[in-house]
Design a protein around this motif. Structure first.
Motif, PDB file in Angstrom:
ATOM      1  N   GLU A  75      -1.145   0.887   9.494  1.00  0.00           N
ATOM      2  CA  GLU A  75      -1.056  -0.222  10.445  1.00  0.00           C
ATOM      3  C   GLU A  75      -1.036  -1.557   9.712  1.00  0.00           C
ATOM      4  OE1 GLU A  75      -0.431  -0.324  13.609  1.00  0.00           O
ATOM      5  OE2 GLU A  75      -0.212   1.854  13.503  1.00  0.00           O
ATOM      6  N   LEU A  76      -1.912  -1.665   8.707  1.00  0.00           N
ATOM      7  CA  LEU A  76      -2.005  -2.896   7.923  1.00  0.00           C
ATOM      8  C   LEU A  76      -0.649  -3.235   7.302  1.00  0.00           C
ATOM      9  CD1 LEU A  76      -3.993  -5.036   6.624  1.00  0.00           C
ATOM     10  CD2 LEU A  76      -4.018  -3.530   4.636  1.00  0.00           C
ATOM     11  N   ARG A  77      -0.021  -2.226   6.695  1.00  0.00           N
ATOM     12  CA  ARG A  77       1.254  -2.471   6.008  1.00  0.00           C
ATOM     13  C   ARG A  77       2.354  -2.845   6.984  1.00  0.00           C
ATOM     14  NH1 ARG A  77       0.188   2.844   2.670  1.00  0.00           N
ATOM     15  NH2 ARG A  77      -1.545   2.050   1.452  1.00  0.00           N
ATOM     16  N   ARG A  78       2.309  -2.292   8.203  1.00  0.00           N
ATOM     17  CA  ARG A  78       3.328  -2.658   9.189  1.00  0.00           C
ATOM     18  C   ARG A  78       3.172  -4.099   9.633  1.00  0.00           C
ATOM     19  NH1 ARG A  78       3.335   2.886  12.820  1.00  0.00           N
ATOM     20  NH2 ARG A  78       4.005   4.211  11.093  1.00  0.00           N
ATOM     21  N   SER A  79       1.983  -4.663   9.427  1.00  0.00           N
ATOM     22  CA  SER A  79       1.774  -6.045   9.855  1.00  0.00           C
ATOM     23  C   SER A  79       1.968  -7.029   8.713  1.00  0.00           C
ATOM     24  CB  SER A  79       0.376  -6.195  10.450  1.00  0.00           C
ATOM     25  OG  SER A  79      -0.583  -6.063   9.419  1.00  0.00           O
ATOM     26  N   ILE A  80       2.361  -6.527   7.545  1.00  0.00           N
ATOM     27  CA  ILE A  80       2.571  -7.392   6.380  1.00  0.00           C
ATOM     28  C   ILE A  80       3.973  -7.147   5.834  1.00  0.00           C
ATOM     29  CG2 ILE A  80       1.857  -7.833   3.996  1.00  0.00           C
ATOM     30  CD1 ILE A  80      -0.969  -7.078   4.773  1.00  0.00           C
ATOM     31  N   GLY A  81       4.746  -8.218   5.636  1.00  0.00           N
ATOM     32  CA  GLY A  81       6.085  -8.057   5.074  1.00  0.00           C
ATOM     33  C   GLY A  81       6.008  -7.715   3.600  1.00  0.00           C
ATOM     34  N   TYR A  82       6.985  -6.962   3.109  1.00  0.00           N
ATOM     35  CA  TYR A  82       6.922  -6.512   1.720  1.00  0.00           C
ATOM     36  C   TYR A  82       8.325  -6.486   1.125  1.00  0.00           C
ATOM     37  CZ  TYR A  82       5.317  -3.568  -2.189  1.00  0.00           C
ATOM     38  OH  TYR A  82       5.016  -3.069  -3.420  1.00  0.00           O
ATOM     39  N   VAL A  83       8.512  -7.194   0.026  1.00  0.00           N
ATOM     40  CA  VAL A  83       9.802  -7.225  -0.671  1.00  0.00           C
ATOM     41  C   VAL A  83       9.558  -6.830  -2.118  1.00  0.00           C
ATOM     42  CG1 VAL A  83      11.830  -8.615  -1.236  1.00  0.00           C
ATOM     43  CG2 VAL A  83      10.438  -9.225   0.739  1.00  0.00           C
ATOM     44  N   ILE A  84      10.334  -5.875  -2.635  1.00  0.00           N
ATOM     45  CA  ILE A  84      10.122  -5.487  -4.034  1.00  0.00           C
ATOM     46  C   ILE A  84      11.327  -5.817  -4.891  1.00  0.00           C
ATOM     47  CG2 ILE A  84       8.502  -3.673  -3.451  1.00  0.00           C
ATOM     48  CD1 ILE A  84      10.672  -1.628  -3.867  1.00  0.00           C
ATOM     49  N   GLN A  85      11.098  -5.832  -6.199  1.00  0.00           N
ATOM     50  CA  GLN A  85      12.110  -6.257  -7.155  1.00  0.00           C
ATOM     51  C   GLN A  85      13.382  -5.429  -7.058  1.00  0.00           C
ATOM     52  OE1 GLN A  85      10.898  -5.992 -11.247  1.00  0.00           O
ATOM     53  NE2 GLN A  85      12.942  -6.392 -11.995  1.00  0.00           N
ATOM     54  N   SER A  86      13.207  -4.121  -6.937  1.00  0.00           N
ATOM     55  CA  SER A  86      14.370  -3.252  -6.961  1.00  0.00           C
ATOM     56  C   SER A  86      14.982  -3.102  -5.569  1.00  0.00           C
ATOM     57  CB  SER A  86      13.959  -1.892  -7.489  1.00  0.00           C
ATOM     58  OG  SER A  86      12.805  -1.483  -6.825  1.00  0.00           O
ATOM     59  N   VAL A  87      14.620  -3.999  -4.662  1.00  0.00           N
ATOM     60  CA  VAL A  87      15.149  -4.062  -3.305  1.00  0.00           C
ATOM     61  C   VAL A  87      14.654  -2.899  -2.444  1.00  0.00           C
ATOM     62  CG1 VAL A  87      17.155  -4.398  -1.840  1.00  0.00           C
ATOM     63  CG2 VAL A  87      17.211  -5.219  -4.186  1.00  0.00           C
ATOM     64  N   GLY A  88      14.944  -1.656  -2.911  1.00  0.00           N
ATOM     65  CA  GLY A  88      14.422  -0.501  -2.178  1.00  0.00           C
ATOM     66  C   GLY A  88      14.955  -0.371  -0.764  1.00  0.00           C
ATOM     67  N   LEU A  89      16.218  -0.752  -0.537  1.00  0.00           N
ATOM     68  CA  LEU A  89      16.814  -0.471   0.773  1.00  0.00           C
ATOM     69  C   LEU A  89      17.006   1.039   0.882  1.00  0.00           C
ATOM     70  CD1 LEU A  89      19.548  -3.213   1.236  1.00  0.00           C
ATOM     71  CD2 LEU A  89      17.201  -3.191   2.055  1.00  0.00           C
TER      72      LEU A  89
END
Lengths: 417, 222
Positions: A75-89
Motif C-alpha cells: 500500500e505504501l509503495r502504491r502511494s509513492i511515485g517511483y522512477v528508476i535509472q533503467s526506466v523499467g517500463l
C-alpha cells in the motif's frame, strides 16, 4: 513542514557492511531534495528507506508523522511515485498500460484512468493518440524515461522517489528531462527525493542538497549555501569534481599550487585565466556532423567551439545547428558553424568576462591568447565554482559578481546563445 | 491381405483402424504433455524462487537423468510396476516431457529484466501480482516454445507405446512388421509425422498469437 523524517537510521547487511550510519534527515513537503555522493555512499539506500524497499536495522522512518512500519509495504509503495535509472517500463504493456499501472492497482475506474493517462502523456509532450498504444521498445530512451516519470505521477502521489533517473540518457534528452521535471515541480509541488551523482544536475534542480559519503550525511543544505559554505574538503572536492572531469585538471592544480591564492584573491581581482576551463570541448572544421555529435555526447555538452590545427578560433556549433543539417551526410562542421561574437583576451579581469556573460545572456565566453588561439572557456559553472572555492566560509563580505544575477544554475554546460 | 491394392485403396479400406490409432496416439500424447506441463511449470517457477542452492541442481540433474533413460528400457521397467495399457505409456511419456518445459519455464522467468521487477516492486505490485502480471507474461514465449518442443518429441516417442499395449500409431507399424505389410508401416509412420507437424504448426501459431497478446515482438523466445 516536514513530510518525511528519517531518525537515527542504521543499515547493516548480513555480511557486516555498514551501509548507513546514523542517518538523520528530514525532507520537507513540496521540496525537491537531491541526495548526492560518490557511488556506494548510501544515497540510493537512503532513498529506498522511504518506500520500504530497504528496511533499517535500527531507527525509524516517518511519513507525515506516521511510522512507516505500521503501513503495509505494498500500500505504501502504491502511494509513492517511483522512477528508476533503467526506466523499467514493462515491455509487454503498451505505453498507456504502463502509465496506468498504479491507478489500476488502486482499482480506479477505467474512464478516470484513461483520462489520467492522456493528461499525463500530454504533460510531457507525448501525443496520447500517437503513443498510447505503442510498446516501450518503439520509443527512444528519452521518451521511455518521460513515460517512466509520468508513470510515477499517475496516481497523484504526494511523494516521488527518483533514483538517478536521467544518468543513462544522452545529454540532450537529459537536459530536456531535467527541464521537464523542474517545470512539473513548479506546477505540482511534490515532495521529491532525487538521487544523482551529477553535481550539475543537483545544482540545477534541487531545493536542498544532501551530500553523502561512506553511509554518512556530510552536509545538508540549500545549493546556494552549499556553494558558499562547503562543510569540509570533501564537499569542496565533490563540487569541484565535475570541473576536473570537464578537463580543467591542470588548471586547478596550477592554481592550487600558486602562491597568491589565499582568501584574498578577490581583492586582487582574479583574471579569466584563474577561472577558465582549460580543455574545453572542441571540434575541427572538416569533421562530419555525426562526429560532432559523438564529441558532444562524450564531453556531455550541447555545443562545441570550432578551431583549426593551430587552435585558432573559427566559430562554434550547437547541437541545434548540427541537427538541422544532420540528414545531409556531405556537410561538415564548417558548413553549419556560427561565428563567435564574444571572446575575451587572456589576462582579462574576471569581472569583465562576468559582465559580458550577464549583459549578453551568454552561457559561456571563449578565452583567446594574443595569436587568437583558443585557450579556455569561462562558463557560468566555472565562475560559481571559483566563488565557492574562494569563499569557503561565505563571510568575506559581499559575493563579487552577485549583482550579475548568476545563480548556481548553468553548471558547466557550454552553451552559446 | 490383397496384394493388388494400391496404397490409397488400402488406406480407404483400413480407414477406421487408422483413425482409431490416430485418436489413441493423440490422446496418449496430449495427456502426457498436459500432466507433464502441469508438473514442470509450477516446479520451474518454484525453482526460480527457491533459495536452496542444491535443490535446483538436484531437480535439474534428475530431470536430465530421466531424459537419458532409453525409452524402451523405461517402458520395460514400468510394466512390472504398473502392468500394461495406457497408464504406463502416459507415465513414461510425461517423464520425458518434464525436462524441456521445466528448463524453459525456469529460463523464461530468469530472463525477466531485474530492473523491470524492481520497478514492479517499487510501484506496489504484490509478490503474487509480480509473478502473474509481470513475470509470467514475459516468460510465456519461453514456456510456449518448451511445450511445443516437448509435444513434437512426445508424439514421436508415443509410437513405442504400443509395446506396453497402449495402442496408437505404433500399433500399425508393429503389426505391419508382423505380417510383412509395408503399407501398414508407411501409414503408421506418415500418421505420426503428420500429427507431429500439425501439432508444431498449431502450437507455433498459438505461440505467436500469445506473443502478440503480450506485446512481444518475436525474438524473445529461446
Amino acid at each position: 513542514m516536514t513530510m518525511i523524517q528519517i531518525r537515527d537510521v542504521n543499515k547493516r547487511y548480513d555480511d557486516g557492511f555498514h551501509a548507513l550510519k546514523n542517518i538523520n534527515l528530514e525532507f520537507r513537503q513540496g521540496e525537491m531534495t537531491v541526495l548526492i555522493g560518490p557511488s556506494g555512499c548510501g544515497k540510493s539506500t537512503t532513498m529506498r528507506l522511504v518506500n520500504r524497499l530497504v528496511s533499517p536495522t535500527s531507527g525509524t522512518v516517518e511519513i507525515g508523522g506516521r511510522d512507516i512500519r505500521s503501513i503495509d509495504p505494498v500500500e505504501l509503495r502504491r502511494s509513492i511515485g517511483y522512477v528508476i535509472q533503467s526506466v523499467g517500463l514493462f515491455p509487454h504493456m503498451t505505453i498507456g498500460r504502463n502509465v496506468a499501472v498504479v491507478p489500476r492497482l488502486k482499482r480506479w475506474d477505467a474512464d478516470k484512468t484513461a483520462r489520467r493517462v492522456d493528461e499525463l502523456l500530454d504533460m510531457v509532450g507525448l501525443k496520447p493518440d500517437l503513443y498510447r498504444d505503442r510498446y516501450p521498445s518503439e520509443l527512444s530512451g528519452g521518451q521511455q524515461q518521460r513515460v517512466g516519470v509520468v508513470r510515477a505521477l499517475a496516481a497523484d502521489p504526494d511523494i516521488i522517489l527518483m533514483d538517478e533517473p536521467f544518468s543513462a540518457l544522452d545529454p540532450l534528452s537529459r537536459e530536456q528531462l531535467q527541464e521537464d521535471v523542474a517545470r512539473l515541480q513548479q506546477e505540482l509541488h511534490k515532495t521529491i527525493v532525487f538521487v544523482t551523482h551529477d553535481m550539475d544536475e543537483a545544482l540545477k534542480i534541487a531545493d536542498r542538497i544532501v551530500l553523502m559519503k561512506d553511509g554518512e550525511v556530510v552536509q545538508s543544505d540549500t545549493p546556494d549555501r552549499m556553494l558558499r559554505r562547503p562543510a569540509n574538503d570533501f564537499v569542496r572536492t565533490f563540487i569541484g569534481q565535475k570541473r576536473l572531469e570537464a578537463g580543467g585538471a591542470a588548471d586547478v592544480a596550477e592554481r592550487e599550487a600558486g602562491p597568491d591564492l589565499g582568501g584574498f584573491v578577490m581583492a586582487d581581482g582574479p583574471t579569466v585565466n584563474d577561472v577558465m576551463v582549460t580543455q574545453p570541448a572542441v571540434t575541427y572544421p572538416g569533421r562530419g556532423l555525426a562526429e560532432a555529435i559523438t564529441t558532444m555526447e562524450r564531453r556531455k555538452v550541447d555545443s562545441l567551439y570550432v578551431v583549426d590545427r593551430q587552435r585558432k578560433l573559427l566559430g562554434s556549433v550547437s547541437i541545434y545547428n548540427v541537427m538541422d543539417s544532420y540528414g545531409d551526410e556531405d556537410k561538415t562542421v564548417a558548413d553549419v558553424m556560427m561565428p563567435v561574437r564574444y571572446s575575451v583576451q587572456s589576462g582579462t579581469p574576471l569581472t569583465q568576462a562576468v559582465e559580458l556573460l550577464a549583459s549578453h545572456r551568454l552561457h559561456n565566453v571563449a578565452v583567446i591568447d594574443e595569436d587568437s588561439r583558443f585557450i579556455g572557456l569561462i562558463t557560468r559553472g566555472s565562475v560559481v565554482r571559483h566563488l565557492a572555492e574562494k569563499l569557503p566560509h561565505g563571510d568575506n563580505g559581499e559575493e563579487p559578481g552577485s549583482s550579475t544575477g548568476l545563480g548556481p544554475q548553468g553548471g558547466n554546460r557550454e552553451e552559446h546563445s | 491381405m490383397s496384394a493388388g491394392l494400391s496404397f490409397f485403396e488400402f488406406l480407404g479400406e483400413r480407414l477406421p483402424d487408422l483413425l482409431l490409432a490416430l485418436r489413441e496416439h493423440l490422446t496418449l500424447s496430449l495427456i502426457a504433455v498436459l500432466i507433464g506441463s502441469a508438473i514442470s511449470l509450477p516446479l520451474g517457477v518454484l525453482l526460480v524462487y527457491s533459495r536452496i542452492g542444491w535443490l535446483n541442481s538436484a531437480v535439474f540433474f534428475l530431470a536430465n537423468l530421466l531424459q537419458t533413460i532409453p525409452s524402451l528400457a523405461l517402458l520395460a521397467i514400468l510394466i512390472p510396476l504398473m502392468g500394461i495399457g495406457a497408464r504406463p505409456a502416459v507415465l513414461a511419456l510425461l517423464l520425458y516431457s518434464i525436462m524441456p518445459v521445466l528448463r524453459n519455464t525456469y529460463e523464461g522467468f530468469r530472463s525477466v529484466d531485474p530492473h523491470v521487477l524492481e520497478a514492479a516492486r517499487g510501484l506496489g505490485y504484490s509478490a503474487a501480482q509480480r509473478l502473474l502480471r509481470v513475470q509470467l507474461p514475459l516468460a510465456v514465449p519461453y514456456i510456449m516454445s518448451g511445450i511445443r518442443l516437448t509435444t513434437v518429441y512426445v508424439i514421436s516417442w508415443a509410437t513405442l507405446a504400443t509395446l506396453v499395449g497402449a495402442g496408437g500409431l505404433g500399433q500399425l507399424i508393429v503389426s505391419g512388421m508382423g505380417v510383412n505389410q509395408p503399407y501398414l508401416i508407411v501409414a503408421g509412420a506418415l500418421g505420426a509425422i503428420a500429427l507431429a507437424l500439425a501439432a508444431d504448426l498449431l502450437l507455433g501459431w498459438l505461440e505467436s498469437a500469445l506473443g502478440r497478446r503480450f506485446g512481444l515482438r518475436g525474438g524473445a523466445a529461446a
